[in-house]
Design an enzyme around this catalytic site. Structure first.
Site, short mmCIF file in Angstrom:
data_model
loop_
_atom_site.label_atom_id
_atom_site.label_comp_id
_atom_site.label_asym_id
_atom_site.label_seq_id
_atom_site.Cartn_x
_atom_site.Cartn_y
_atom_site.Cartn_z
N ASP A 35 0.83 -1.06 0.20
CA ASP A 35 0.10 0.12 0.09
C ASP A 35 0.64 0.91 -0.19
O ASP A 35 1.73 1.38 1.16
CB ASP A 35 -0.83 0.07 1.14
N ASP A 39 -4.41 3.57 2.69
CA ASP A 39 -5.62 3.77 2.87
C ASP A 39 -5.87 2.34 3.85
O ASP A 39 -6.94 1.85 3.93
CB ASP A 39 -6.19 4.12 2.15
N ASP A 43 -1.97 -0.92 -3.44
CA ASP A 43 -2.29 -0.41 -5.07
C ASP A 43 -1.05 -0.66 -5.81
O ASP A 43 0.10 -1.41 -5.39
CB ASP A 43 -2.93 0.93 -4.41
N ASP A 112 -5.80 -10.59 -14.68
CA ASP A 112 -7.25 -11.72 -14.90
C ASP A 112 -7.76 -11.32 -15.85
O ASP A 112 -8.67 -10.31 -15.95
CB ASP A 112 -7.09 -11.55 -13.43
N ASP A 212 -10.20 -16.09 -16.08
CA ASP A 212 -11.33 -16.61 -14.48
C ASP A 212 -12.50 -17.68 -14.77
O ASP A 212 -13.15 -17.07 -16.00
CB ASP A 212 -11.68 -15.39 -13.57
N GLU A 271 -8.36 -20.45 -16.31
CA GLU A 271 -8.46 -20.97 -14.58
C GLU A 271 -9.64 -22.53 -14.91
O GLU A 271 -11.29 -21.69 -15.14
CB GLU A 271 -8.96 -19.97 -13.66
N HIS A 343 -5.06 -17.10 -4.56
CA HIS A 343 -5.91 -16.21 -3.66
C HIS A 343 -7.60 -16.74 -2.51
O HIS A 343 -7.49 -16.12 -1.98
CB HIS A 343 -5.89 -14.60 -4.12
N ASP A 344 -7.43 -18.06 -3.05
CA ASP A 344 -8.46 -18.68 -3.26
C ASP A 344 -8.26 -20.50 -2.08
O ASP A 344 -9.04 -20.85 -1.51
CB ASP A 344 -9.21 -19.41 -4.66
O1 TEU Z 1 -12.98 -18.54 -8.70
C1 TEU Z 1 -13.43 -19.92 -9.67
C2 TEU Z 1 -13.80 -20.91 -8.15
O2 TEU Z 1 -14.42 -21.96 -8.60
C3 TEU Z 1 -12.89 -21.48 -6.51
O3 TEU Z 1 -11.92 -21.51 -6.74
C4 TEU Z 1 -13.96 -20.06 -6.02
O4 TEU Z 1 -12.86 -19.75 -5.57
C5 TEU Z 1 -14.63 -20.48 -4.51
O5 TEU Z 1 -13.26 -20.90 -3.83
C6 TEU Z 1 -15.61 -21.94 -4.81
O6 TEU Z 1 -15.67 -23.01 -3.99
C7 TEU Z 1 -12.41 -17.56 -9.17
C8 TEU Z 1 -11.50 -16.39 -8.39
O7 TEU Z 1 -10.07 -17.44 -8.22
C9 TEU Z 1 -12.22 -16.20 -7.39
O8 TEU Z 1 -11.51 -15.43 -6.55
C10 TEU Z 1 -13.34 -15.61 -7.75
O9 TEU Z 1 -14.31 -15.41 -6.18
C11 TEU Z 1 -15.27 -16.66 -8.53
O10 TEU Z 1 -13.96 -16.89 -9.58
C12 TEU Z 1 -15.56 -15.44 -9.23
O11 TEU Z 1 -15.24 -15.15 -9.69
#
Ligand code: TEU
Length: 572
Positions: A35, A39, A43, A112, A212, A271, A343-344
């Site tokens: 950052d 804030d 960024d 993305d 995505d 993805e 990130h998921d």
């Molecule tokens: O994620 C798609 C997805 O199917 C999963 O990994 C999702 O994050 C979730 O955990 C299902 O349980 C992509 C992106 O990486 C995610 O951050 C977004 O929230 C999602 O698509 C929608 O755009």
């Protein structure tokens, strides 16, 4: 670069000598990286100021999670303008400065691309709310069925996949949040609008896209009810949108309209939740000209129970079976991407390793070694190279992510105990990956001078980039060595893959062979000393890479210390 004449549709750089085969990608989740203006939200200027961290690590490509204007219902995966930058991250001038700084360091940048859905605040969707608008057909609008939702599909973020719009007494489809209406790719004008937008970014200088949930863009237009599993009210619509009927047509069209116009330069990665090896071969076969590689989800689902928030321990043999099948399945055509984290996903050192003080460094570097020595393109998620661990998420107030918050409410309403729900969320919640990058030991870890949007992990006093730069035995320097090895040793990039010890629950071992060179890779997935029989011919072989002090080999045996990893090399 090859000299031979190219057939129409053929792009030599998509084949064996494509630049991205020897590349390592680093994912930045911009909200949580750096950052610059206090804030509390990361960024573009903050990221630009930290690019030397990536350059010194040796990565080739930066994948930037969404920075477009967005109501931030799903942290930017709900886009309201595809051709601008959200003010929270900066502006287009700041983006151009970032891109120039990335290129100056010899790296590339991929964006993305989120085109399964837009934000409900996107002008396209706003126009489509009018049934007479030409944009009506750009989304999945359907009349009520018996006064209710048009079908029984559930959303990934809990509840129905349909939202009602009183303006026209109709429903629209949203596989994710109601603020993420699904685009209708059946409509050719919508597809051309997406391709034009992609070219606009590529002409600006970006080097490709991470797409995505791109295998969800083709739906069965009949939108049939899904089968009911378990006792929930919602049906499983996935057979009607995962790798749907026209997916290959759309991706080939996208290649013709976009990718083919920038030969040799781009990286495209789709993805694809639910994709099979057989489908991935089709998506990544260079002769079909669709995508360079896909992110598959099989190995990050092996510790799911009834659902992702009902985790169970990973069995190492399941991991070997799964990753081994992908290695074999994409050996002759196509290409794998390799990842533990994004990130998921929860942090891998906490998930498949041991994040306690004794074994954290050793297990993080073992996991890195095993992954990076597979055949494919590795992806490093910010903080993974420091061995960052899961967040100490205690009460529901500690969570920020829409998926976790919605799941909590829905499970509570279904009668589950709060503590039981929280146990699943703590282990698997996406916020684990989203705590701020840990740059140093100062109050907010060097991430911000303000109040971070999600708390910094208190372990940053121990785990941070500054400390790891100074320690040659750190996770950071191990990732640096792994990346350098990929760049210097052709067997890491091109070698074939043979799994060893498929039935062993403790040691993950395999060989990679390229020409006269063979690599032997072994990782101990336990906190015990483990000895296994050494395959023939490896006695006394050169040690190319290790992750700390080794146990002493008995004759004919490979003896690994707790969480030890080794790479040996043999030339013949
Ligand atoms: O994620 C798609 C997805 O199917 C999963 O990994 C999702 O994050 C979730 O955990 C299902 O349980 C992509 C992106 O990486 C995610 O951050 C977004 O929230 C999602 O698509 C929608 O755009």
């Amino acid at each position: 670069m090859t000299g031979h004449h190219l057939e129409p549709g053929e792009d030599a750089a998509r084949g064996d000598d494509a630049w991205w085969r020897s590349a390592v990608v680093y994912q930045v989740y911009p909200r949580s990286f750096a950052d610059s203006d206090g804030d509390g939200i990361g960024d573009l200027a903050g990221l630009t100021g930290r690019l030397d961290h990536l350059a010194k690590l040796g990565v080739d490509v930066l994948w930037l999670s969404p920075v477009y204007p967005s109501p931030q219902d799903d942290n930017g995966y709900d886009i309201s303008d595809y051709r601008n930058i959200d003010p929270v991250f900066g502006d287009l001038a700041a983006f151009d400065r970032l891109l120039a700084a990335v290129h100056e360091r010899g790296m590339r940048l991929i964006m993305d691309l989120v085109v399964n859905h837009t934000s409900d605040e996107h002008p396209w969707f706003q126009e489509s709310r009018d049934p007479d608008s030409p944009k009506r057909d750009w989304y999945w609008w359907r009349p009520p069925r018996g006064g209710r939702e048009p079908n029984n599909w559930g959303s990934f973020f809990s509840g129905s996949a349909w939202a009602h719009d009183a303006a026209s007494d109709a429903y629209y489809l949203h596989l994710f949040s109601p603020k993420q209406p699904d685009l209708n790719w059946e409509n050719p004008d919508l597809r051309q609008a997406v391709y034009a937008m992609m070219r606009w970014w590529l002409d600006r200088g970006v080097d490709g896209f991470r797409m995505d949930v791109v295998n969800f863009i083709s739906k069965d237009p009949a939108l049939p009810d899904g089968a009911l599993h378990g006792d929930g009210p919602f049906g499983d619509g996935s057979p009607y949108f995962v790798c749907g009927p026209r997916i290959h047509d759309y991706l080939q069209e996208m290649h013709r309209e976009v990718t083919a116009r920038y030969p040799g330069r781009l990286l495209t990665v789709g993805e694809m939740p639910g994709v099979t090896v057989e489908q991935a071969r089709l998506f990544t076969d260079p002769r079909r000209a669709e995508l360079d590689m896909v992110f598959q989800f099989e190995h990050v689902g092996l510790d799911h129970g009834q659902g992702k928030f009902d985790p169970r321990p990973l069995r190492l043999t399941d991991l070997k079976t799964s990753l081994g099948r992908w290695q074999t399945g994409l050996a002759d055509v196509g290409w794998n991407s390799l990842y533990w984290n994004n990130h998921d996903q929860p942090r891998v050192v906490s998930r498949f390793g041991d994040d306690g003080p004794r074994h954290r460094t050793r297990s993080a570097t073992m996991l890195a070694t095993v992954l990076h020595l597979h055949r494919g393109t590795p992806y490093v998620y910010q903080g993974e190279e420091l061995g960052m661990a899961n967040a100490p998420l205690r009460t529901i107030e500690d969570f920020r992510d829409i998926e976790s918050l919605n799941h909590y409410t829905q499970a509570l309403n279904a009668g589950q105990e709060p503590e039981d729900i929280l146990r699943g969320l703590r282990a698997m919640g996406r916020d684990n990956a989203r705590t701020p990058m840990q740059w140093d030991a100062s109050a907010q870890a060097g991430f911000t001078t303000g109040t971070p949007w999600i708390p910094v992990n208190p372990d940053h006093t121990e785990i941070n980039a500054a400390a790891e730069y100074a320690d040659p035995a750190s996770v950071y320097h191990h990732y640096r060595r792994l990346i350098a090895l990929r760049h210097s040793e052709p067997a890491v990039v091109h070698g074939d893959f043979t799994m060893l010890l498929p039935d062993d629950e403790r040691i993950y071992a395999f060989t990679r062979r390229y020409g006269d060179t063979t690599l032997l890779v072994a990782g101990n997935f336990t906190g015990d000393i483990v000895a296994v029989d050494l395959p023939d011919g490896w006695e006394g072989a050169e040690l190319l890479l290790d992750n700390g002090p080794s146990a002493t080999d008995e004759p004919g045996r490979l003896t690994l210390a707790p969480w030890e990893a080794r790479v040996h090399r043999r030339t013949r």
